[in-house]
Motif scaffolding. Structure first.
Motif, PDB file in Angstrom:
ATOM      1  N   UNK A  34       0.869  -1.172   0.000  1.00 18.11           N
ATOM      2  CA  UNK A  34       0.000   0.000   0.000  1.00 18.11           C
ATOM      3  C   UNK A  34       0.908   1.224   0.000  1.00 18.11           C
ATOM      4  N   UNK A  35       0.887   1.965  -1.099  1.00 20.77           N
ATOM      5  CA  UNK A  35       1.802   3.094  -1.254  1.00 20.77           C
ATOM      6  C   UNK A  35       1.043   4.415  -1.216  1.00 20.77           C
ATOM      7  N   UNK A  36       1.612   5.392  -0.523  1.00 23.07           N
ATOM      8  CA  UNK A  36       1.031   6.723  -0.488  1.00 23.07           C
ATOM      9  C   UNK A  36       1.466   7.524  -1.705  1.00 23.07           C
ATOM     10  N   UNK A  37       0.528   8.031  -2.441  1.00 16.72           N
ATOM     11  CA  UNK A  37       0.860   8.800  -3.646  1.00 16.72           C
ATOM     12  C   UNK A  37       1.671  10.045  -3.329  1.00 16.72           C
ATOM     13  N   UNK A  43      10.577   2.666  -6.894  1.00 16.67           N
ATOM     14  CA  UNK A  43      10.949   1.615  -5.939  1.00 16.67           C
ATOM     15  C   UNK A  43       9.809   0.615  -5.769  1.00 16.67           C
ATOM     16  N   UNK A  44       8.570   1.076  -5.879  1.00 14.98           N
ATOM     17  CA  UNK A  44       7.430   0.160  -5.811  1.00 14.98           C
ATOM     18  C   UNK A  44       7.453  -0.805  -6.995  1.00 14.98           C
ATOM     19  N   UNK A  45       7.746  -0.290  -8.181  1.00 12.80           N
ATOM     20  CA  UNK A  45       7.821  -1.141  -9.362  1.00 12.80           C
ATOM     21  C   UNK A  45       8.937  -2.175  -9.231  1.00 12.80           C
ATOM     22  N   UNK A  46      10.083  -1.755  -8.692  1.00 14.24           N
ATOM     23  CA  UNK A  46      11.182  -2.689  -8.450  1.00 14.24           C
ATOM     24  C   UNK A  46      10.738  -3.800  -7.504  1.00 14.24           C
ATOM     25  N   UNK A  81       3.221 -10.337  -5.200  1.00 15.82           N
ATOM     26  CA  UNK A  81       2.784  -9.048  -4.645  1.00 15.82           C
ATOM     27  C   UNK A  81       1.965  -8.259  -5.643  1.00 15.82           C
ATOM     28  N   UNK A  82       1.100  -7.431  -5.100  1.00 15.45           N
ATOM     29  CA  UNK A  82       0.402  -6.430  -5.902  1.00 15.45           C
ATOM     30  C   UNK A  82       0.427  -5.113  -5.131  1.00 15.45           C
ATOM     31  N   UNK A  83       0.143  -4.030  -5.840  1.00 12.64           N
ATOM     32  CA  UNK A  83       0.225  -2.694  -5.250  1.00 12.64           C
ATOM     33  C   UNK A  83      -1.107  -1.970  -5.356  1.00 12.64           C
ATOM     34  N   UNK A  84      -1.419  -1.215  -4.322  1.00 12.66           N
ATOM     35  CA  UNK A  84      -2.504  -0.241  -4.404  1.00 12.66           C
ATOM     36  C   UNK A  84      -1.922   1.092  -3.952  1.00 12.66           C
ATOM     37  N   UNK A  85      -2.282   2.148  -4.637  1.00 11.56           N
ATOM     38  CA  UNK A  85      -1.808   3.492  -4.289  1.00 11.56           C
ATOM     39  C   UNK A  85      -2.989   4.314  -3.804  1.00 11.56           C
TER      40      UNK A  85
END
Length: 294
Positions: free
Chosen positions: A234-237, A246-249, A257-261
């Protein structure tokens, strides 16, 4: 201490033993008769377990057993007698906590807590059932880390009043509205013998024996490559700690893994707790099941 809420939810304060017997304080939240699994919530550096209260209460209401822990040197947990606050110490504490639970937990870790969980699972695969990283990856931005450290070390002599502490927070995070009541601040502050208010963590956490602000990205990169459990980032925009790059890396390193922003800064749970909890519930409901099926 056992407290029964009006909705038959139980909140119990308990104690774990960390590495070398260090006493760690925690709360267990659950609804009697429900057992969807165990979620362990680890706070960020300089915070306490109470930063997770709203999330833990929501998870417990939906049938999860939720644990919130004060990490070593923070909140009501013991301070390290020799001032040791390295990544190795935090991961050793996590291994000890997991060994005292009756099942593998899903660990939700913010910043320092996430870094600890990432290293623990990557260096001892199979320790956890799932992993949720809250605005932390294997690599962080030095400028953002420096800004956080300046804030944490900005009041070595404490505050005369809660209002002074609130002023310092408002200066650090001007985008957040000032709370109407300052009572919640007491959970993150301790009253010294001199009557002044100090942040509720051991100042040695940022001392010369600690590596709290310099964890080897290569070590965490190696750990990330070994992770094979369901993972959510979970990344803060608006974060100045974790970038899109760094999230993409990280996603390349961890195929599971998956990401939500979300529209928040580094302190995601404080900026938008409801949105964060929605994403967490979705992960627990869908990703974990898919991971088991796979």
């Amino acid at each position: 201490m056992l407290r029964r809420e009006a909705t038959e939810m139980l909140q119990e304060t308990t104690t774990f033993r960390g590495a070398h017997g260090l006493r760690l304080s925690g709360d267990r939240w659950e609804r009697p008769g429900s057992d969807r699994g165990t979620v362990l919530l680890l706070h960020g550096g300089g915070q306490t377990r109470h930063s997770w209260n709203r999330t833990a209460r929501t998870l417990a209401a939906e049938g999860w057993q939720a644990w919130t822990i004060d990490t070593r040197g923070h909140g009501d947990s013991e301070w390290s007698p020799d001032g040791r606050y390295t990544l190795a110490d935090f991961t050793a504490d996590l291994y000890a906590i997991v060994a005292q639970l009756d099942t593998k937990p899903v660990v939700v870790g913010a910043s320092l807590g996430g870094r600890t969980a990432l290293a623990a699972e990557g260096e001892r695969p199979g320790t956890l059932a799932g992993l949720v990283l809250v605005d932390i990856t294997h690599r962080t931005e030095p400028s953002g880390q420096s800004r956080v450290k300046r804030f944490m070390t900005g009041a070595p002599h404490g505050f005369a009043t809660l209002e002074e502490a609130a002023d310092a927070i408002s200066t650090y995070r001007p985008e957040r509205p000032r709370p109407r009541s300052l009572d919640g601040l007491k959970r993150n502050l301790r009253r010294g013998e001199d009557g002044r208010w100090y942040w509720h963590w051991d100042p040695r956490f940022l001392g010369s024996t600690a590596d709290a602000w310099y964890y080897s990205p290569e070590r965490l990169r190696r750990a990330a490559r070994a992770i094979a459990i369901p993972t959510l980032l979970v990344r803060g925009l608006h974060s100045d700690i974790v970038t899109a790059e760094s999230a993409a890396e990280f996603l390349d390193l961890v195929p599971t893994a998956r990401e939500v922003a979300v529209a928040a800064g580094h302190m995601i749970t404080g900026d938008d707790n409801d949105v964060f909890t929605t994403h967490l519930r979705d992960f627990l409901t869908h990703d974990l099941v898919s991971g088991k099926d796979g």
